[in-house]
Design an enzyme around this catalytic site. Sequence first.
Site, mmCIF file in Angstrom:
data_model
loop_
_atom_site.group_PDB
_atom_site.id
_atom_site.type_symbol
_atom_site.label_atom_id
_atom_site.label_comp_id
_atom_site.label_asym_id
_atom_site.label_seq_id
_atom_site.Cartn_x
_atom_site.Cartn_y
_atom_site.Cartn_z
ATOM 1 N N SER A 19 13.954 33.372 66.929
ATOM 2 C CA SER A 19 15.168 33.872 66.547
ATOM 3 C C SER A 19 16.055 34.176 67.459
ATOM 4 C CB SER A 19 14.743 35.118 65.669
ATOM 5 O OG SER A 19 15.722 36.036 65.169
ATOM 6 N N ASP B 121 22.572 33.826 64.203
ATOM 7 C CA ASP B 121 21.774 33.657 65.401
ATOM 8 C C ASP B 121 21.073 32.060 65.150
ATOM 9 O OD1 ASP B 121 20.096 33.892 63.138
ATOM 10 O OD2 ASP B 121 18.720 35.334 64.452
#
Length: 575
Positions: free
Chosen positions: A147, A300
């Site tokens: 992530s 992201d």
Amino acid sequence: MDTTIQNKVAQWLNGNYDADTIAAVRKLQEGNPDELNDAFYRNLEFGTGGLRGIMGVGTNRMNKYTVGMATQGFANYLKQAFPKEEIKVALAHDSRNNSRFFAETAANVFAANGIKVFLFESLRPTPELSFTIRHLHCHGGVVLTASHNPKEYNGYKAYWNDGAQLVPPHDKNVIREVENISSPDEVKWSGGESNITLIGKEIDEAYLSELQSLSINPEINREQHDLKIVYTPIHGTGITMVPEILKRFGFTNVTIVEEQATPNGNFPTVVYPNPEESEAMSLGLKKAKELDADILLGTDPDADRVGIAVKDLKGNWVLLNGNQTGVLLFNYIVEGRKQKGLQQPNDFIAKTVVTSDLIDVFAAKNNISCYNTLTGFKWIADLIRRKEPQERFICGGEESYGYMIGNNIRDKDAVSSVAMICEMAAFARSQGKSLFELLINIYLRYGYYKEHLISITKKGMRGAEEIAEMMRGYRENPPASINGSAVVTLYDYQLQQVKDIRTGEIKALDLPKSNVLQFVLASGDKISARPSGTEPKIKFYFSVNAPLDSVENFDKVTAELDKKIDGIISDLHLK
């Protein structure tokens, strides 16, 4: 060095590991004993979401062997859970260093276990993996990503057949099977290559078509097609899908931040590739100011979170937090569906317990059910599964910049979120307003809720102990008051109970166990403490509120709420 660590090191030096790995262990042994300790003091935990850790050699690192052993355990459980079926899994990965290698490693292990594997030909957003599991009727899936963590990290997220991350009983069952794999000798590393099918454009097309169907006001997008949009994928997978979905939504004036457009696991322009961090959005802000844009959006590395910036009432660029974006998005979707006659009596929305209570207030006033879950989209997905088909999920979200729109993707999705946020900005412009003005209007109608988050990092062996001690202290000796306001209610999600401090009455909480504490004050403010499940952090969430009676008083009330948050932080000695 204690004996347990010594034994693990010896196993890696003498076991069936490749020459480069053995050489790397020897190098640590000779020159960096502290790093060696950290690499071997424990096994990298396969938690309820999978693996996440620093890349390198050792039992506490992301490497070929920890990924392979985790995959073998997951494969074993899939075969137990679906004994008479041809098992299928989907695999995807982000732009991080080694992500492709780890994805291919996992694919080979699944395939060697006789499992049919659908592996994306190149990097793709995490939410597309969730969609693919459902679209191809897979039994599970894995995405290789850490992530928004720093570049040293990678991770392994495991999914079930509904396209959501693992929840009970499957999470604990998979963990048990992974823990049963004690050596790489127990892993089937190769031999099933014919079970692997590469996938790509045909899935992309189905995914994009699904997202396009979420649009509420396509005619407004066409009318406002020249909305000035600046977008940055922050060196991640968003570049594969976001520009295309914006084009399909009808937007023609999209500028991509060139310095961050190319996928790169070193994330050369940022410290943390996280749109929650102002530093990660700084190049985008510079471009947005230069172009006098209407909106800036950043995703992201695995494109499941989105951060945005807009102009405030004075024309200054401001980054909205995840709660503010969520409030805007929920309001737009619910109001838009109502205006288009799409709203149904069984519609519902969902959020996590640490996400703004303004959403609960807004939902109640709009006669739409709002359910609260534990932190993590797997719990929202679990809620959807339990509620369908009697109730219909519309949208969900959490304060950490993640949103899920519609029923066919069961994880947070920055690709659909970017498209819908831009549609919302187009709608605002068609009304002669900015997104910031829409947000102020929401505060005027429902109350001004302001949230703040502090993350305290505690690294290494001692860090986990310190975090546990902090939670134990709050649990055993909760504060009687905070910032001069009495604590009236204590929510303990670990004990699954809520206690009225004034009367002593205790009621059950109908949610799974989770190490979260919430203190509700007589003032109506709320403080939540939650150790992270994926990082060596403890997070403190602050939510304060006050009425807002006019736009002119916005700055004054903002200052009052900021002062209240500062007082709470000071009183809890978190500065």
